[in-house]
Design an enzyme around this catalytic site. Structure first.
Site, mmCIF file in Angstrom:
data_model
loop_
_atom_site.group_PDB
_atom_site.id
_atom_site.type_symbol
_atom_site.label_atom_id
_atom_site.label_comp_id
_atom_site.label_asym_id
_atom_site.label_seq_id
_atom_site.Cartn_x
_atom_site.Cartn_y
_atom_site.Cartn_z
ATOM 1 C CE LYS A 87 -2.622 0.334 3.602
ATOM 2 N NZ LYS A 87 -2.285 1.526 4.400
ATOM 3 N NE ARG A 97 1.537 -6.030 11.044
ATOM 4 C CZ ARG A 97 2.581 -6.025 10.228
ATOM 5 N NH1 ARG A 97 3.441 -7.032 10.223
ATOM 6 N NH2 ARG A 97 2.776 -5.023 9.409
ATOM 7 N NE ARG A 109 8.143 -4.505 11.694
ATOM 8 C CZ ARG A 109 7.156 -3.693 11.327
ATOM 9 N NH1 ARG A 109 7.398 -2.431 11.087
ATOM 10 N NH2 ARG A 109 5.935 -4.139 11.194
ATOM 11 N NE ARG A 158 7.324 -5.991 6.129
ATOM 12 C CZ ARG A 158 6.353 -5.092 6.255
ATOM 13 N NH1 ARG A 158 5.931 -4.443 5.199
ATOM 14 N NH2 ARG A 158 5.802 -4.874 7.412
ATOM 15 N NE ARG A 186 -4.411 1.682 10.674
ATOM 16 C CZ ARG A 186 -3.242 2.160 10.305
ATOM 17 N NH1 ARG A 186 -3.131 3.074 9.373
ATOM 18 N NH2 ARG A 186 -2.154 1.752 10.884
HETATM 19 P P1 AMP Z 1 1.280 2.815 10.042
HETATM 20 O O1 AMP Z 1 2.586 3.323 9.538
HETATM 21 O O2 AMP Z 1 0.134 3.150 9.144
HETATM 22 O O3 AMP Z 1 1.308 1.362 10.421
HETATM 23 O O4 AMP Z 1 0.983 3.627 11.401
HETATM 24 C C1 AMP Z 1 1.841 3.565 12.507
HETATM 25 C C2 AMP Z 1 1.054 3.826 13.788
HETATM 26 O O5 AMP Z 1 0.465 5.138 13.740
HETATM 27 C C3 AMP Z 1 -0.128 2.891 14.020
HETATM 28 O O6 AMP Z 1 0.274 1.703 14.678
HETATM 29 C C4 AMP Z 1 -1.038 3.733 14.890
HETATM 30 O O7 AMP Z 1 -0.587 3.750 16.247
HETATM 31 C C5 AMP Z 1 -0.829 5.120 14.319
HETATM 32 N N1 AMP Z 1 -1.818 5.392 13.239
HETATM 33 C C6 AMP Z 1 -1.575 5.582 11.907
HETATM 34 N N2 AMP Z 1 -2.705 5.858 11.234
HETATM 35 C C7 AMP Z 1 -3.713 5.835 12.140
HETATM 36 C C8 AMP Z 1 -5.107 6.038 12.067
HETATM 37 N N3 AMP Z 1 -5.729 6.317 10.897
HETATM 38 N N4 AMP Z 1 -5.825 5.948 13.213
HETATM 39 C C9 AMP Z 1 -5.244 5.686 14.390
HETATM 40 N N5 AMP Z 1 -3.918 5.473 14.535
HETATM 41 C C10 AMP Z 1 -3.148 5.546 13.424
#
Ligand code: AMP
Length: 217
Positions: free
Chosen positions: A16, A174, A163, A130, A91
């Site tokens: 993505k 997950r 990781r 990964r 989200r």
């Molecule tokens: P990501 O890189 O998209 O996996 O985001 C890293 C972290 O940021 C996630 O594990 C959440 O803690 C927070 N996060 C990112 N986008 C959102 C969202 N739309 N709503 C809530 N938390 C978010």
């Protein structure tokens, strides 16, 4: 329509982030990734970063009010006036509604929601293989994107590591949690008639082309 706000949905491992960046380049729109904005705020030690820190460290979602405020502030910047590619946001249905309200208040809305579909077995194979550079975080994959020298980053020479949450069992869990979340958004946007599914299993360039086509479809 003068504005093009595209939401990209997809499970972890679907590519993505890569596709969102590519689509942003193709359409000449900014790539707005909520995770990147949170990480930036955290690195700078801003008030927003402080609010998000504990949730991010636990791998939990940051509360909707904090997330929505951050995203709407970003989307209000001049570079997003013509639209944006949204990656990682919304989200939750609450976030999706807040986005609709904010764009609606400006007389616009989400143009299209693209769901990158990849079969679970394929996702597990991708996530399980990964590796990430310890220094610059560049991602590699044993099968799809191996480094030139085993265990070393092509870009900076840093050591690659895997990781803990990229093991198959953790990856399966997950995916399950992620899908529960995404299913509600799929439902929300499909009722709104905005959802398009794109096969995410082909070559990166082919998937990119299919995404561009789905924006216009
Ligand atoms: P990501 O890189 O998209 O996996 O985001 C890293 C972290 O940021 C996630 O594990 C959440 O803690 C927070 N996060 C990112 N986008 C959102 C969202 N739309 N709503 C809530 N938390 C978010």
């Amino acid at each position: 329509m003068s504005e093009t706000y595209i939401v990209l949905l997809g499970p972890p491992g679907a590519g993505k982030g890569t596709q969102a960046a590519g689509l942003a380049r193709s359409l000449g729109l900014p790539h707005v990734a909520s995770g990147d904005l949170f990480r930036e705020a955290l690195a700078k030690g801003t008030e927003l970063g402080m609010k998000a820190k504990a949730y991010m460290e636990r791998g939990e979602l940051v509360p909707d009010d904090v997330t929505v405020a951050m995203m709407l502030e970003r989307l209000a910047k001049p570079d997003c006036a013509g639209g944006a590619i949204l990656d990682g946001f919304p989200r939750s249905q609450g976030q999706a509604r807040a986005l609709d309200e904010a764009l609606g208040a400006r007389g616009g809305g989400v143009s299209r929601v693209l769901y990158l579909r990849v079969a679970e077995e394929e996702l597990l194979a991708r996530l399980g293989g990964r590796w990430i550079c310890r220094d610059c975080q560049a991602p590699y994959h044993v099968r799809n994107q191996p480094p030139r020298v085993a265990g070393r980053c092509d870009r900076c020479g840093g050591a690659l590591y895997q990781r803990a949450d990229d093991s198959v069992d953790t990856a399966r869990e997950r995916l399950r949690v992620d899908f529960r979340e995404t299913a509600r958004l799929i439902e929300y946007y499909s009722v709104a008639g905005k959802l398009a599914e794109v096969d995410g299993e082909g070559r990166i360039e082919d998937v990119a082309e299919a995404l561009v086509a789905a924006v216009g479809a």
